[in-house]
Design a protein around this motif. Structure first.
Motif, PDB file in Angstrom:
ATOM      1  N   THR A  86      27.140  80.010  42.917  1.00 56.67           N
ATOM      2  CA  THR A  86      25.354  79.785  43.051  1.00 56.67           C
ATOM      3  C   THR A  86      25.006  80.952  43.770  1.00 56.67           C
ATOM      4  OG1 THR A  86      25.613  77.350  43.218  1.00 56.67           O
ATOM      5  CG2 THR A  86      23.909  78.507  44.447  1.00 56.67           C
ATOM      6  N   VAL A 126      34.640  71.340  46.616  1.00 60.25           N
ATOM      7  CA  VAL A 126      36.202  71.430  46.601  1.00 60.25           C
ATOM      8  C   VAL A 126      37.103  70.501  47.551  1.00 60.25           C
ATOM      9  CG1 VAL A 126      38.051  73.471  47.167  1.00 60.25           C
ATOM     10  CG2 VAL A 126      35.665  74.186  46.213  1.00 60.25           C
ATOM     11  N   TRP A 137      27.482  63.352  41.754  1.00 60.59           N
ATOM     12  CA  TRP A 137      27.016  64.914  41.866  1.00 60.59           C
ATOM     13  C   TRP A 137      25.498  64.546  41.843  1.00 60.59           C
ATOM     14  CZ3 TRP A 137      29.650  68.815  43.753  1.00 60.59           C
ATOM     15  CH2 TRP A 137      29.042  70.000  43.556  1.00 60.59           C
ATOM     16  N   HIS A 149      30.603  69.100  54.676  1.00 60.11           N
ATOM     17  CA  HIS A 149      31.709  69.478  55.301  1.00 60.11           C
ATOM     18  C   HIS A 149      31.552  71.057  55.782  1.00 60.11           C
ATOM     19  CE1 HIS A 149      30.373  71.344  51.732  1.00 60.11           C
ATOM     20  NE2 HIS A 149      31.589  72.279  51.484  1.00 60.11           N
ATOM     21  N   TRP A 173      29.160  77.251  53.410  1.00 62.09           N
ATOM     22  CA  TRP A 173      28.033  77.867  53.907  1.00 62.09           C
ATOM     23  C   TRP A 173      26.625  77.609  53.188  1.00 62.09           C
ATOM     24  CZ3 TRP A 173      26.219  79.980  57.825  1.00 62.09           C
ATOM     25  CH2 TRP A 173      25.407  80.971  58.036  1.00 62.09           C
ATOM     26  N   SER A 211      25.792  74.798  51.615  1.00 60.34           N
ATOM     27  CA  SER A 211      25.242  73.639  52.199  1.00 60.34           C
ATOM     28  C   SER A 211      24.638  73.676  53.674  1.00 60.34           C
ATOM     29  CB  SER A 211      26.156  72.351  52.388  1.00 60.34           C
ATOM     30  OG  SER A 211      26.864  72.169  50.919  1.00 60.34           O
TER      31      SER A 211
HETATM   32  C1  UDX Z   1      33.119  76.790  49.155  1.00 55.32           C
HETATM   33  C2  UDX Z   1      33.674  76.631  50.378  1.00 55.32           C
HETATM   34  O1  UDX Z   1      34.233  75.506  50.496  1.00 55.32           O
HETATM   35  C3  UDX Z   1      32.564  76.843  51.405  1.00 55.32           C
HETATM   36  O2  UDX Z   1      33.140  76.888  52.610  1.00 55.32           O
HETATM   37  C4  UDX Z   1      32.382  78.236  51.109  1.00 55.32           C
HETATM   38  O3  UDX Z   1      31.342  78.774  52.058  1.00 55.32           O
HETATM   39  C5  UDX Z   1      31.640  78.435  49.653  1.00 55.32           C
HETATM   40  O4  UDX Z   1      32.815  78.059  48.966  1.00 55.32           O
HETATM   41  P1  UDX Z   1      31.862  74.253  48.628  1.00 55.32           P
HETATM   42  O5  UDX Z   1      32.959  73.722  49.387  1.00 55.32           O
HETATM   43  O6  UDX Z   1      31.545  73.829  47.226  1.00 55.32           O
HETATM   44  O7  UDX Z   1      32.056  75.934  48.707  1.00 55.32           O
HETATM   45  O8  UDX Z   1      30.548  74.370  49.663  1.00 55.32           O
HETATM   46  P2  UDX Z   1      29.203  74.840  49.748  1.00 55.32           P
HETATM   47  O9  UDX Z   1      29.134  76.406  50.131  1.00 55.32           O
HETATM   48  O10 UDX Z   1      28.179  73.756  50.505  1.00 55.32           O
HETATM   49  O11 UDX Z   1      28.538  74.708  48.268  1.00 55.32           O
HETATM   50  C6  UDX Z   1      28.354  73.806  47.512  1.00 55.32           C
HETATM   51  C7  UDX Z   1      27.266  73.885  46.677  1.00 55.32           C
HETATM   52  O12 UDX Z   1      27.272  72.767  45.928  1.00 55.32           O
HETATM   53  C8  UDX Z   1      25.893  73.893  47.283  1.00 55.32           C
HETATM   54  O13 UDX Z   1      25.005  74.765  46.766  1.00 55.32           O
HETATM   55  C9  UDX Z   1      25.287  72.442  46.986  1.00 55.32           C
HETATM   56  O14 UDX Z   1      23.955  72.440  46.892  1.00 55.32           O
HETATM   57  C10 UDX Z   1      26.047  72.060  45.718  1.00 55.32           C
HETATM   58  N1  UDX Z   1      26.030  70.711  45.316  1.00 55.32           N
HETATM   59  C11 UDX Z   1      26.986  70.144  46.191  1.00 55.32           C
HETATM   60  C12 UDX Z   1      25.188  69.869  44.492  1.00 55.32           C
HETATM   61  O15 UDX Z   1      24.471  70.757  43.945  1.00 55.32           O
HETATM   62  N2  UDX Z   1      25.325  68.543  44.525  1.00 55.32           N
HETATM   63  C13 UDX Z   1      26.094  67.823  45.112  1.00 55.32           C
HETATM   64  O16 UDX Z   1      26.301  66.657  44.893  1.00 55.32           O
HETATM   65  C14 UDX Z   1      26.943  68.751  46.112  1.00 55.32           C
END
Ligand code: UDX
Length: 451
Positions: free
Chosen positions: A22, A274, A331, A349, A352, A354
Motif C-alpha cells: 500500500t 497478517v 475485508w 493491532h 503503521w 492502520s
Molecule cells: C504489516 C505489519 O504488521 C505492520 O506492523 C507494518 O507496519 C506494515 O506491515 P499489516 O499488519 O497488514 O502490516 O497492518 P497495517 O500496516 O495496518 O496495514 C494494513 C492495511 O490493510 C491498511 O492499509 C488497511 O487500510 C488495510 N485494510 C485492513 C483494509 O483495507 N481492509 C481491512 O479490512 C483491513
C-alpha cells in the motif's frame, strides 16, 4: 496536477505484504504525478493486481519458490530473510533486462527497507538506490540500535526468560523492553541478521519515511544524525496520493450498515493483513464487545485463525451474539470506514498504516499489538500522542468490555477523540503546500531530478 518534466523511470520494489504494498503504491502514484515513469518489480508471492489507478505503470514479476503459506508458516523475520535470499539473482536478471529495454533512462531503484536484495543489484548496475521505510521512524530507530543494545547487555537475548520486560529502556522512553520491535517467533540471531541488513544503508542515496515530523520529530532527528544521508519524512502517503491497493476484495456493504448508525457510536475492529488470533481470543472479543453495549464493525479475515477457513469454528450462539450488535466482514474498505461519521473508535493491532489512517481521520484507538513494530506504535499511541488505550496481557471479555467502555463512553475517550482530531488537523496541514511533509516531498523530487 501532473508536472511537466522529461519522464525518467523509477524502479520500485515493494515487500509482498499488504502493509508494505500500500505505501509503496501510494509513493508510485505520487512520483508518477510528479512526472516520473514507474516500473514496479514484484514477487510472484502475494503479487498485487493493479487497479485502474495504475494503468500507465509497468509491472514486472520475478520468480521465487515460496509457498502461499510462507509468511504464516515462517513468521515475518524468517520470511523476509528467505525472501531476500530467493530474490537476489532473479532481481539482478530483471534489472539487466529492464536496462536493455528502457527507452527512457532509469533514475533510480526505490526499495522497501526489507527488500535489501535490491541494493546489491542496483549497485552492480551503478544505479542510485533509495530506501522506503514503511514503518514508523521510531521503529526504524529501534532496529538501528538493536545490535548495540545487545552488545552492551542492555537488551537480553530473546531466548532468555523474561526479566525486566516492563522496565523502560534507558534513553528510549517511553519504550519498555517488551515494546521493542521483535517477534516472539524468531531467534535473536535471525532478528539481528534481518535488522543489520535493513539498517545498513551502505550505498543508499537517501531514505524516505512514511511519517510526518509532527508525529515523530525526535526519532527523525536521531535518524538524520545517525544515517548521514538525507532523510525525507513525506507521509502519511495515503493523504498525499489515494489509490486502490487492496489485495483482497473489499466488502462495501458495511458502509450501508454504518450509514444506519449514530455519530461516533461504532467501534471498528480490524487486525490488519497478517496478525493471527486464537479461537479463544475471538470468542472473548465477541463476548466483551457484546457486553460493552456498543455497536461494532468487525473484520475477521479468512484464515486469521490458524487452520480455519473463516468463522466456521464459532458456535451458532456466538454468531447470534455478533450479529445482534455488530456487523462482520472478511475485508473492509478501511480508509472509508475510518472516515465514516458513525465510527468513534478503532480496535487495532496498530500496524503503521492502520495507525496513520486512524490518526488521519481523528479516530482514537484501542491498541492490541501482536508483533514487531506494532508494539512501538501502540506505546506511542498511548503514551506520546495520548489517543490510545493499550490492552495488555491475556485477552478476556472483561478487558475487552472495559477498554471499549473507556474509549466509547467515558470522558477519557472523549478527551482522546479531541486530541485525535487535533492531530488529524496537524497531519492535514503537513501534507498541504508549505507543510513539512509537502516540503520534504518537493526536496526529494528535486533530489531525484539530480540523480
Ligand atoms: C504489516 C505489519 O504488521 C505492520 O506492523 C507494518 O507496519 C506494515 O506491515 P499489516 O499488519 O497488514 O502490516 O497492518 P497495517 O500496516 O495496518 O496495514 C494494513 C492495511 O490493510 C491498511 O492499509 C488497511 O487500510 C488495510 N485494510 C485492513 C483494509 O483495507 N481492509 C481491512 O479490512 C483491513
Amino acid at each position: 496536477m501532473e508536472e511537466k518534466t522529461a519522464r525518467r523511470r523509477v524502479v520500485l520494489v515493494p515487500t509482498p505484504a499488504q502493509g508494505h504494498i500500500t505505501p509503496m503504491m501510494q509513493l508510485a502514484k505520487t512520483l508518477h504525478l510528479k512526472g516520473f515513469s514507474i516500473t514496479v518489480v514484484q514477487t510472484k508471492f502475494n503479487h498485487f493486481i493493479p487497479s485502474d489507478d495504475f494503468t500507465d505503470f509497468q509491472f514486472v514479476t520475478i520468480p521465487e519458490s515460496l509457498p502461499k503459506s510462507a509468511l504464516k508458516d515462517l513468521g515475518p523475520i524468517q520470511f523476509l530473510l528467505k525472501l531476500n535470499k530467493e530474490c537476489q539473482v532473479s532481481f539482478k536478471e530483471c534489472l539487466s533486462q529492464l536496462l536493455l529495454q528502457q527507452s527512457n533512462e532509469i533514475s533510480c531503484v526505490i526499495y522497501d527497507e526489507f527488500m535489501y536484495f535490491a541494493e546489491a543489484a542496483a549497485k552492480e548496475f551503478k544505479l542510485p538506490n533509495v530506501i522506503l521505510s514503511t514503518t514508523s521512524a521510531t521503529a526504524f530507530v529501534c532496529r538501528s540500535v538493536f545490535d548495540k543494545l545487545y552488545a552492551n547487555n542492555v537488551m537480553a537475548p530473546l531466548e532468555e526468560p523474561k526479566g525486566k520486560e516492563n522496565e523502560l529502556v534507558p534513553e528510549f522512553h517511553p519504550l519498555r523492553y517488551k515494546d521493542f520491535p521483535v517477534s516472539r517467533w524468531a531467534s535473536t540471531e535471525s532478528t539481528m541478521e534481518l535488522y543489520r541488513n535493513t539498517v545498513d544503508k551502505r550505498t543508499a542515496s537517501s531514505v524516505i519515511i512514511n511519517t510526518a515530523s509532527c508525529l515523530e520529530s525526535s526519532s527523525l532527528s536521531f535518524l538524520q544524525q545517525q544515517l548521514k544521508i538525507p532523510v525525507y519524512p513525506i507521509g502519511p502517503l495515503h493523504m498525499v496520493a489515494s489509490a486502490s491497493t487492496s489485495l483482497l476484495e473489499e466488502n462495501k456493504t458495511c458502509i450501508e450498515w454504518l450509514n444506519k448508525q449514530k455519530k461516533n457510536s461504532v467501534i471498528f475492529v480490524s487486525m490488519g493483513s497478517v496478525a493471527l488470533m486464537q479461537i479463544k481470543e475471538v470468542m472473548e472479543t465477541a463476548l466483551g464487545l457484546d457486553s460493552s453495549n456498543q455497536q461494532f464493525l468487525w473484520v475477521i479475515r479468512p484464515g486469521s485463525v490458524r487452520g480455519s477457513e473463516w468463522i466456521e469454528y464459532l458456535p451458532k450462539e456466538f454468531i447470534n451474539i455478533i450479529t445482534g450488535r455488530g456487523y462482520i466482514v472478511k475485508w473492509a474498505p478501511q480508509k472509508e470506514v475510518l472516515s465514516h461519521p458513525a465510527v468513534g473508535g478503532f480496535w487495532s493491532h496498530c500496524g503503521w498504516n492502520s495507525t496513520l489512517e486512524s490518526i488521519g481521520e481523528g479516530v482514537p484507538m484501542i491498541c492490541k499489538p501482536f508483533s514487531t513494530d506494532q508494539k512501538v506504535n501502540a506505546r506511542y499511541l498511548e503514551c506520546v500522542w495520548k489517543i490510545g488505550i493499550q490492552v495488555e496481557g491475556e485477552l478476556d471479555r472483561r478487558a475487552v468490555e472495559r477498554a471499549v467502555t473507556r474509549l466509547m463512553v467515558d470522558e477519557e475517550g472523549e478527551e482522546m477523540r479531541k486530541r485525535a482530531v487535533s492531530l488529524k488537523e496537524q497531519l492535514r496541514a503537513s501534507v498541504k503546500s508549505g507543510g513539512s511533509s509537502h516540503n520534504s516531498l518537493e526536496e526529494f523530487v528535486n533530489f531525484m531530478r539530480t540523480l
